[in-house]
Scaffold this motif. Structure first.
Motif, PDB file in Angstrom:
ATOM      1  N   ALA A  37       0.844  -1.193   0.000  1.00 48.53           N
ATOM      2  CA  ALA A  37       0.000   0.000   0.000  1.00 48.53           C
ATOM      3  C   ALA A  37       0.877   1.239   0.000  1.00 48.53           C
ATOM      4  O   ALA A  37       1.985   1.242   0.587  1.00 48.53           O
ATOM      5  CB  ALA A  37      -0.916  -0.026   1.203  1.00 48.53           C
ATOM      6  N   ASN A  38       0.500   2.358  -0.706  1.00 47.89           N
ATOM      7  CA  ASN A  38       1.305   3.578  -0.844  1.00 47.89           C
ATOM      8  C   ASN A  38       1.171   4.423   0.410  1.00 47.89           C
ATOM      9  O   ASN A  38       0.432   5.401   0.463  1.00 47.89           O
ATOM     10  CB  ASN A  38       0.839   4.364  -2.062  1.00 47.89           C
ATOM     11  N   ASP A  39       1.934   4.075   1.418  1.00 45.81           N
ATOM     12  CA  ASP A  39       1.908   4.827   2.664  1.00 45.81           C
ATOM     13  C   ASP A  39       3.180   5.618   2.898  1.00 45.81           C
ATOM     14  O   ASP A  39       3.396   6.174   3.970  1.00 45.81           O
ATOM     15  CB  ASP A  39       1.648   3.868   3.842  1.00 45.81           C
ATOM     16  N   ASN A  40       4.137   5.731   1.835  1.00 46.41           N
ATOM     17  CA  ASN A  40       5.389   6.489   1.946  1.00 46.41           C
ATOM     18  C   ASN A  40       5.626   7.273   0.634  1.00 46.41           C
ATOM     19  O   ASN A  40       5.446   6.730  -0.472  1.00 46.41           O
ATOM     20  CB  ASN A  40       6.578   5.577   2.185  1.00 46.41           C
ATOM     21  N   ALA A  41       6.054   8.574   0.766  1.00 48.07           N
ATOM     22  CA  ALA A  41       6.378   9.399  -0.412  1.00 48.07           C
ATOM     23  C   ALA A  41       7.877   9.293  -0.716  1.00 48.07           C
ATOM     24  O   ALA A  41       8.693   9.084   0.188  1.00 48.07           O
ATOM     25  CB  ALA A  41       6.016  10.858  -0.156  1.00 48.07           C
ATOM     26  N   PRO A  42       8.289   9.421  -2.000  1.00 39.79           N
ATOM     27  CA  PRO A  42       9.727   9.390  -2.341  1.00 39.79           C
ATOM     28  C   PRO A  42      10.446  10.597  -1.769  1.00 39.79           C
ATOM     29  O   PRO A  42       9.876  11.676  -1.649  1.00 39.79           O
ATOM     30  CB  PRO A  42       9.726   9.398  -3.874  1.00 39.79           C
ATOM     31  N   VAL A  43      11.760  10.450  -1.469  1.00 37.52           N
ATOM     32  CA  VAL A  43      12.570  11.520  -0.869  1.00 37.52           C
ATOM     33  C   VAL A  43      13.930  11.541  -1.571  1.00 37.52           C
ATOM     34  O   VAL A  43      14.590  10.502  -1.714  1.00 37.52           O
ATOM     35  CB  VAL A  43      12.741  11.296   0.644  1.00 37.52           C
ATOM     36  N   PHE A  44      14.366  12.772  -2.061  1.00 41.48           N
ATOM     37  CA  PHE A  44      15.692  12.926  -2.671  1.00 41.48           C
ATOM     38  C   PHE A  44      16.776  12.744  -1.618  1.00 41.48           C
ATOM     39  O   PHE A  44      16.608  13.150  -0.459  1.00 41.48           O
ATOM     40  CB  PHE A  44      15.847  14.312  -3.307  1.00 41.48           C
ATOM     41  N   THR A  45      17.880  12.164  -2.044  1.00 43.58           N
ATOM     42  CA  THR A  45      19.007  12.002  -1.122  1.00 43.58           C
ATOM     43  C   THR A  45      19.669  13.325  -0.811  1.00 43.58           C
ATOM     44  O   THR A  45      20.300  13.466   0.245  1.00 43.58           O
ATOM     45  CB  THR A  45      20.038  11.046  -1.718  1.00 43.58           C
ATOM     46  N   GLN A  46      19.567  14.328  -1.752  1.00 43.62           N
ATOM     47  CA  GLN A  46      20.111  15.665  -1.535  1.00 43.62           C
ATOM     48  C   GLN A  46      19.065  16.677  -1.966  1.00 43.62           C
ATOM     49  O   GLN A  46      18.346  16.474  -2.952  1.00 43.62           O
ATOM     50  CB  GLN A  46      21.396  15.903  -2.347  1.00 43.62           C
ATOM     51  N   SER A  47      18.992  17.708  -1.243  1.00 44.07           N
ATOM     52  CA  SER A  47      18.069  18.768  -1.644  1.00 44.07           C
ATOM     53  C   SER A  47      18.699  19.713  -2.663  1.00 44.07           C
ATOM     54  O   SER A  47      18.008  20.416  -3.402  1.00 44.07           O
ATOM     55  CB  SER A  47      17.624  19.568  -0.411  1.00 44.07           C
TER      56      SER A  47
END
Length: 891
Positions: free
Chosen positions: A235-245
Motif C-alpha cells: 500500500a502507498n503509505d510512503n512518499a519518495p525523498v531525494f538524497t540531496q536537496s
C-alpha cells in the motif's frame, strides 16, 4: 503418433465404423464412409466397386477416376482392387476446426458410362491434442489490503479437439489463500477465476506461486498447466525523498554531447507502483530543455548539445520525483559551466590605408584595429605581433586598440607591396590565434634617375650605310614606376666637322634607337663621339648621361690610286730609262700607289698585266718595283711598253692600271741614234700626222730656242760666280724640268755645253767613275703600303747628274714623241713623266732619288746627298721638291 495409438488400441472401433458406413450407404442410396483423422497414407476407407455393384476390373476398363476440380485430394481410388484409400495424413482440426461434424465429399467418374457417383467421407476426431495455455507463466498483482472473496481472472486453456476429447476441467494447486472457481459461458466455454479466501500480508509473504491444470475427457486424459505468480502489492503509505536537496556540478564547456553530468537519486520505502519513482524537470525553460536531458527512470542528467561558456556560464534547474500513486519530492540542481580556450581572438580593423608614399617618415600610421577574445581569464588575454623582417611595428593604444605604424624608411623599388599579417594570440593552453592580413601598396616617388648598364658604349657602323639605318639601341632602366619611370632619350647637341651632330644621327626618344641621318664616309671621318641623355618624366625629372662612341667601319669603296707614274693629262705615257747593259734584277722603276681605304681593303698587290717582251721584266708583288728578269739582247725593242695593275685586298677587290714605257740604251749617242732610227723607222700613218708633226716640231723648236736663251743667260751669270764648280749639284738640281725638251733642242744644247762636260762617244769609258749601286729607297722613303716592303732588287744608274736628268727630262721625251707621234713636246705630264715625278702632286718621298752618288767630271767627289735626303736632313740650301713633300705630309 496419435494414429499409431489408435491402430494399437482401437482396431475394433475402426471395423465397427466401417461396417456402419456400409450399412448407411446401402440404406440411403449414397455411398458414405467414415475414417478417423491422422491415418497414414493408403489407409483403406471403403470398397467402391462393391458398393457400386461393379467388378473391380470394370473400374479399370471403364476409366474410373476421382474428379478433383482443382482441390486437394485427400483420397485416392485403387482401380485394380476397387477400394478407396487415404492419399495423405488428414488433420481434422486443420480441415474443419472445432466443427462438430467434419465431412469430405468426393465425386467418382466412370468415363465409359459417363456417369458420376457421389461419395461422402466423415472425418472423426481422435484425442490428439492436449489443452494448452497461451503462456507458460502469468502474474497477478494483489494489493495487500485486498478484501477476501475478491476474484481475479486466470488464463484459460484451449483444446482443438471436440466432444469428449476437448477441455473438460481445471484444477488449482493446494494453497492457504486462494481457491478456484470455473465459470461457464453461454457457448459452454469454461473460464477459471482465482478467489481470495484469506487476506494477504506483503511483509509476511510477498509472492505466492500457484499451478493451474486444464484436462480433457479423452482416453487417456491429456492436460496442460500454467504457472501463476501472485505478487502482493504494498500500500502507498510512503512518499519518495531525494538524497540531496541541492545538487551542484561543474563541467567544462567542451564536454561531448551525451556526457553524463550527474545522477539525482530518491528513495521510497514502498514497493511496486507505490515505490516506482519517476523524475521530471520542473519549471524548465525551452532553452534549458534543449541543452540538458533527464532520464525519468534513472535520474541521469546528460548534455544534449554543446555547452558554450560565452552564452551561459551557469544553469539553475529544479527537479521533481513522483511515485506511482502520485506522491512527490523536489530538489535543485546547479550546473556551473567552466570556460575553456575555445575562441580565437577577434581582430576588428577600425581604420586602414591601402597605400603610403615611399618617402613617408617613420611613425606614419597605417592601420588602427581592436582585438577581443570572448574567453575569460588568461584565455581572453590577447597579444598582437607582426613578422620581424617588415619595416613596421605595433604600438598599443587605448584599451585593446593597436596601431600599425612604419618603423623605418620605405623603398618601393625594393618592395612595392607589403602583405602584413597581424597575429593575435591569447594566453590559453594551448593558445589560439587568428591572423588578419593588411595589403599595403607603396606609392612611388621620383627618387631614382635612369641608369645605363655601362658608363660608355661603342657602336660600329659600316660606311656607305643607307640613310635612316638603325645604328644602335641604348636602353636605360629606371626602377621608378609610371611617369617617374617613363624614360625619354635625347642626344647632346654638338658639332662634328663643322656640322651639328643632329645632322648625322637622331635618336628615338621613346625606344633609344639611334638612326643614321646620312651615309657615313670612312675616308672623311672614322668615328664620332656623342652624348646621350636619358631623362625620366618625374617631377622634378632626373637624368643620366652616357657617352656613345660611333666607329665607322671601312668598306672597299676606293680603288687604288697610282701616284707614280702619274696618269698623263695629254695622252702620253711616262718614260723610264734602263741601260742595255743592266744585269738581271736591275731596278728599272717603282710603281707607287695608295688606297683611301684601311686595313685589308688597303693592302695592295702589283701585277704585270702586259709587256712588250714577256719575261723581260718582273714585278714586285707588294713593293711595286719593276726589275729586269734577264739581260737585254739586241733583238729587244728600244721601247718596252708595260701595263701594271694594282689591286687591293677588299671584297670584292678594286684595281687600277697604269702604262709604263721603258727605253733601253747604254750611251747618249746610242740613245739619240736609236731615237732617230726609231723616229725614221716609223712611217707616218697619214698626211695629217705629218702635218701635225711639222707643226709640233716647229713649235717645239721655237720654244726650245727661247729656253736656250734663258738658259744661256743663266749660265753666263753662274759662270761669273766663283762657286760654280762647288755648287754644280745644286745648280743642276734647281734647273726646271721644262727647260729640257725637244730632240733638236737637246742636240743644240749638247753642242753649246760640250766645252764644259766634253761628252764624246767614248767619254763614258774615260771619265765615268764606277757606279754606286746603293741608290735604292731607304725604309723611310718608301711610300704607303708599297714602300713598307723591303725591296731586294738593286741596280746602277749613270753617276753623272747632268746625264741622268738631261737624258731623262729631254732626250727620252723626244724618243717618246717620235715613237708615239702624239706628244706636244711640252712640259706636260706626259713628257718623260717629269710632271708626275717633280710636279706639285708628288715629292721625293714617293719616287726613287735617281740623283744619288752622281759623279762630277774633273772632281774626286760625288754628290753624296742621298743619305741626308733619305733621312730628311737636306743641305742648307734646301730642296724645292723636299719642301713640297713636307707640305704634303703636313696636309
Amino acid at each position: 503418433m496419435a494414429a499409431r495409438r489408435i491402430r494399437q488400441n482401437c482396431s475394433g472401433r475402426v471395423l465397427f465404423c466401417f461396417l456402419l458406413g456400409t450399412l448407411w450407404d446401402a440404406g440411403s442410396g449414397q455411398i458414405r464412409y467414415s475414417v478417423p483423422e491422422e491415418m497414414e497414407k493408403g489407409f483403406f476407407v471403403g470398397d467402391i466397386a462393391k458398393d457400386l455393384g461393379l467388378e473391380p476390373w470394370a473400374l479399370s476398363e471403364g476409366g474410373a477416376r476421382i474428379v478433383s476440380r482443382g482441390k486437394t485430394q485427400h483420397f485416392a481410388l485403387n482401380v485394380r482392387t476397387g477400394s478407396l484409400v487415404t492419399a495423405d495424413r488428414i488433420d481434422r482440426e486443420e480441415l474443419c476446426g472445432r466443427a462438430s461434424v467434419c465431412t469430405i465429399n468426393i465425386e467418382i467418374l466412370l468415363a465409359d458410362k459417363v456417369k458420376i457417383y457421389g461419395v461422402e467421407v466423415e472425418i472423426t476426431d481422435v484425442n490428439d491434442n492436449s489443452p494448452l495455455f497461451e503462456t507458460k507463466e502469468t502474474e497477478i498483482k494483489i494489493i495487500e489490503k485486498e478484501v477476501s472473496g475478491s476474484r481475479f481472472l486466470l488464463p484459460e486453456a484451449f483444446d482443438p479437439d471436440v466432444g469428449i476429447n476437448s477441455l473438460q476441467s481445471y484444477q488449482l494447486s493446494p494453497n492457504h489463500h486462494f481457491s478456484l472457481h470455473v465459470q461457464r459461458g453461454t457457448d459452454e466455454a469454461k473460464y477459471p477465476e482465482l478467489v481470495l479466501d484469506r487476506g494477504l500480508d506483503r511483509e509476511e509473504e510477498p509472492v505466492h506461486h500457484l499451478i493451474l491444470t486444464a484436462s480433457d475427457g479423452g482416453d487417456p486424459v491429456r492436460s496442460g498447466t500454467v504457472h501463476i505468480r501472485v505478487t502482493v502489492l504494498d500500500a502507498n503509505d510512503n512518499a519518495p525523498v531525494f538524497t540531496q536537496s541541492l545538487y551542484t556540478v561543474s563541467v567544462p564547456e567542451n564536454v561531448p554531447v551525451g556526457t553524463l553530468l550527474l545522477t539525482v537519486n530518491a528513495t521510497d520505502p514502498d514497493e511496486g507502483i507505490n515505490g516506482k519513482m519517476t523524475y521530471f524537470f520542473r519549471k524548465m525553460t525551452q532553452k534549458t530543455s534543449q541543452v540538458f536531458g533527464l532520464n525519468s527512470l534513472t535520474g541521469d542528467i546528460t548534455v544534449l548539445e554543446n555547452l558554450d561558456y560565452e552564452k551561459s556560464s551557469f544553469y539553475d534547474i529544479d527537479i521533481e520525483v513522483r511515485d506511482g500513486p502520485g506522491l512527490l519530492d523536489r530538489a535543485k540542481v546547479l550546473i556551473k559551466v567552466l570556460d575553456v580556450n575555445d575562441n580565437a581572438p577577434d581582430v576588428i580593423i577600425t581604420s586602414v590605408t591601402n597605400s603610403i608614399s615611399e618617402n613617408s617618415s617613420a611613425g606614419s600610421v597605417i592601420a588602427l584595429f581592436n582585438v577581443h577574445d570572448r574567453d575569460s581569464g588568461e584565455n581572453g588575454q590577447v597579444t598582437c605581433s607582426i613578422p620581424e623582417h617588415l619595416p613596421f611595428k605595433l604600438e598599443k593604444s587605448y584599451g585593446n586598440y593597436y596601431s600599425l605604424v612604419t618603423d623605418r624608411a620605405l623603398d618601393r623599388e625594393q618592395i612595392s607591396i607589403y602583405n602584413v599579417t597581424v597575429t593575435a594570440t591569447d594566453g590559453g593552453n594551448p593558445p589560439l590565434s587568428s591572423d588578419t592580413h593588411i595589403s599595403l601598396h607603396i606609392q612611388d616617388t621620383n627618387d631614382n634617375p635612369p641608369l645605363f648598364v655601362q658608363t660608355s658604349y661603342s657602336a660600329y657602323v659600316m660606311e656607305n650605310n643607307p640613310r635612316g639605318t638603325s645604328i644602335y639601341c641604348l636602353t636605360a632602366q629606371d626602377p621608378d614606376s609610371e611617369e617617374n619611370g617613363r624614360i625619354t632619350y635625347s642626344i647632346t647637341d654638338d658639332s662634328v666637322h663643322g656640322a651639328p651632330l643632329s645632322s648625322y644621327v637622331s635618336i628615338n626618344s621613346e625606344t633609344g634607337v639611334l638612326y643614321a641621318l646620312r651615309s657615313f664616309d670612312y675616308e672623311q671621318f672614322r668615328g664620332l663621339k656623342l652624348g646621350v641623355t636619358a631623362k625620366d618624366s618625374g617631377d622634378p625629372p632626373l637624368s643620366t648621361n652616357v657617352t656613345l662612341t660611333l666607329f665607322i667601319l671601312d668598306q672597299n669603296d676606293n680603288a687604288p690610286e697610282i701616284l707614280y707614274p702619274a696618269y698623263p693629262t695629254d695622252g702620253s705615257t711616262g718614260v723610264e730609262l734602263a741601260p742595255r747593259s743592266a744585269e738581271p734584277g736591275y731596278l728599272v722603276t717603282k710603281v707607287v700607289a695608295v688606297d683611301g681605304d684601311s686595313g685589308q681593303n688597303a693592302w695592295l698587290s702589283y701585277h704585270l698585266l702586259k709587256a712588250t717582251e714577256p719575261g723581260l721584266f718582273s714585278m714586285g708583288l707588294h713593293s711595286g718595283e719593276i726589275k729586269t728578269a734577264r739581260a737585254f739582247v739586241d733583238k729587244d725593242a728600244l721601247k718596252q711598253n708595260l701595263v701594271v695593275t694594282v689591286t687591293d685586298n677588299g671584297k670584292p677587290p678594286l684595281s687600277a692600271t697604269v702604262s709604263v714605257t721603258v727605253v733601253v740604251a747604254d750611251t747618249i749617242p746610242e740613245i739619240l741614234s736609236d731615237l732617230s732610227s726609231l723616229a725614221s723607222s716609223e712611217p707616218p700613218k697619214d698626211s695629217d700626222l705629218t702635218l701635225y708633226l711639222v707643226i709640233a716640231v716647229a713649235s717645239v723648236s721655237c720654244l726650245f730656242f727661247f729656253f736656250i736663251i734663258v738658259l744661256l743667260a743663266q749660265r753666263l751669270y753662274q759662270w761669273q760666280t766663283s762657286k760654280i764648280l762647288e755648287s754644280t749639284s745644286e745648280h743642276f738640281q734647281n734647273i726646271p724640268a721644262s727647260e729640257f725638251v725637244g730632240i733638236d733642242g737637246v742636240r743644240a744644247f749638247l753642242q753649246s755645253y760640250s766645252h764644259e762636260v766634253s761628252l764624246t762617244s767614248d767619254s763614258r769609258k774615260s771619265q765615268q767613275a764606277p757606279p754606286n749601286t746603293d741608290w735604292r729607297f731607304s725604309q723611310a722613303q718608301r711610300p704607303g703600303t708599297s714602300g713598307s716592303q723591303n725591296g731586294d732588287e738593286g741596280g746602277t744608274w749613270p753617276n753623272n747628274q747632268f746625264d741622268t736628268e738631261m737624258l731623262q727630262a729631254m732626250i727620252l721625251a723626244s724618243a717618246n714623241e717620235a715613237a708615239d707621234g702624239s706628244s706636244t713636246l711640252g712640259g706636260g705630264a706626259g713628257t718623260m713623266g717629269l710632271s708626275a715625278r717633280y710636279g706639285p702632286q708628288f715629292t721625293l718621298q714617293h719616287v726613287p732619288d735617281y740623283r744619288q752618288n752622281v759623279y762630277i767630271p774633273g772632281s774626286t767627289a760625288t754628290l753624296a746627298n742621298a743619305a741626308g735626303k733619305r733621312d730628311g736632313k737636306a743641305p742648307a740650301g734646301g730642296n724645292g721638291n723636299k719642301k713640297k713633300s713636307g707640305k704634303k705630309e703636313k696636309k
